[in-house]
Design an enzyme around this catalytic site. Structure first.
Site, short mmCIF file in Angstrom:
data_model
loop_
_atom_site.label_atom_id
_atom_site.label_comp_id
_atom_site.label_asym_id
_atom_site.label_seq_id
_atom_site.Cartn_x
_atom_site.Cartn_y
_atom_site.Cartn_z
N LYS A 92 -10.59 12.96 -13.41
CA LYS A 92 -10.35 13.89 -14.51
C LYS A 92 -9.81 15.19 -13.93
CE LYS A 92 -12.02 12.00 -18.42
NZ LYS A 92 -11.28 11.96 -19.70
N LYS A 130 -7.60 2.63 -26.01
CA LYS A 130 -9.05 2.75 -26.16
C LYS A 130 -9.41 2.14 -27.51
CE LYS A 130 -9.38 6.76 -23.14
NZ LYS A 130 -9.39 8.21 -23.02
#
Length: 323
Positions: A134, A236
């Protein structure tokens, strides 16, 4: 005869799990079980706070409505709420035995922490070294330096980076400035570096750092197409919708020459094992992004292979609806 049960779970998270603007203290969701004769099927409905368009309460209302029709013998269309559509389609697919049982339990390791810790974790990875980092939580320059150090130190490492639209174009350029151009090809992709698609496209073309669409995939005007500098789309399912919608997106991506990555929205172990099956079925050549189970303190109903986390059984869950 048809019966259906809706369970609600709440799993404590490890400290330090932060979404966009808030700390996630527990992962809350619903599990649905469909039963028809000797056959049964499970699915998970777990909107992700700050990312899903629907709340868990809204999802529960929609799921109960759909289930009421289903037990009465009425086949309803997919819910317009993505998490509900995904969970119910999984349960139906298991019931009809159309979701293959083989699963891809490989996972792109989700890396957090300081560079020394990351290095040790990544160095120990077996097989193909693919990791997700991230970026955008700290200074862009710091992110660039860390990425550069990792790629330099581990020549067989490929990184997937996720910025969640955190950066202005100037900050994205600040990140790129600290990544050696010779190493940039080992960034498989950087998910949505900039606040707008146009800026992200320009960034990719100017820096040679490939990008992937993530948030964009869920927007009404998005179309899957080949574009300079775009390497992948991230799917997702909890945020996208039914299995059929996921399958459609994967097919469109492959037709456009893009990589499609099945990725987690921090589902429970039950949902993650279904995502692993989906990945083995639809994207067998691509390591899925499913390394989120260790963010939680327990598993739910179905265990992930070799996980040491305790398992919450069906008997320990609260039933919120049954017919």
């Amino acid at each position: 005869m048809r019966t259906a049960t809706l369970y609600r779970y709440s799993v404590p998270m490890e400290a330090g799990v932060i979404l966009r603007h808030q700390r996630l203290k527990s992962r809350d969701g619903l599990l649905v079980k469909l039963q028809q004769g000797e056959l049964s099927g499970w699915g998970e409905i777990a909107p992700l706070p700050e990312f899903s368009q629907e709340t868990l309460d809204q999802a529960q209302v929609a799921a109960e409505c759909w289930l009421q029709h289903w037990v009465s013998g009425v086949e309803s269309d997919d819910s317009v709420l993505p998490s509900v559509a995904f969970g119910l389609s999984c349960a139906q697919a298991e019931l009809k035995q159309t979701l293959p049982l083989s699963a891809d339990y490989r996972k792109a390791s989700l890396c957090t922490g300081d560079p020394d810790e990351l290095f040790a974790v990544l160095q120990a990875l077996p097989g193909e070294k693919v990791a997700k980092v991230k970026v955008g939580l700290y200074e862009a320059v710091r992110d660039g330096m860390i990425v550069n150090v990792l790629l330099e130190a581990l020549p067989d490492l490929t990184l997937r980076l996720d910025a969640n639209r955190s950066w202005s174009r100037a900050k994205a350029d600040g990140f790129a400035k600290y990544v050696n151009p010779a190493l940039r090809s080992r960034i498989a992709f950087l998910e949505e570096p900039c606040k707008t698609r146009a800026e992200s496209r320009e960034f990719a073309q100017d820096t040679g750092i490939a990008i992937a669409w993530d948030e964009s995939v869920r927007e009404a005007d998005f179309q899957v197409e080949a574009e300079p500098g775009v390497a992948a789309i991230v799917i997702k399912p909890t945020l996208v919708g039914s299995l059929a919608r996921c399958q459609q997106l994967v097919q469109q991506a492959h037709q456009a020459g893009l990589v499609a990555v099945i990725s987690s929205s921090i589902e429970s172990s039950l949902g993650l094992t279904q995502l692993a099956r989906l990945a083995a079925w639809l994207t067998p050549a691509t390591v899925p992004g499913l390394d989120t189970l260790d963010l939680m303190q327990a598993q739910v109903v179905r265990p992930w292979p070799d996980s040491p986390l305790p398992l919450i059984t069906t008997e320990q869950l609260g039933v919120v609806w049954h017919r």
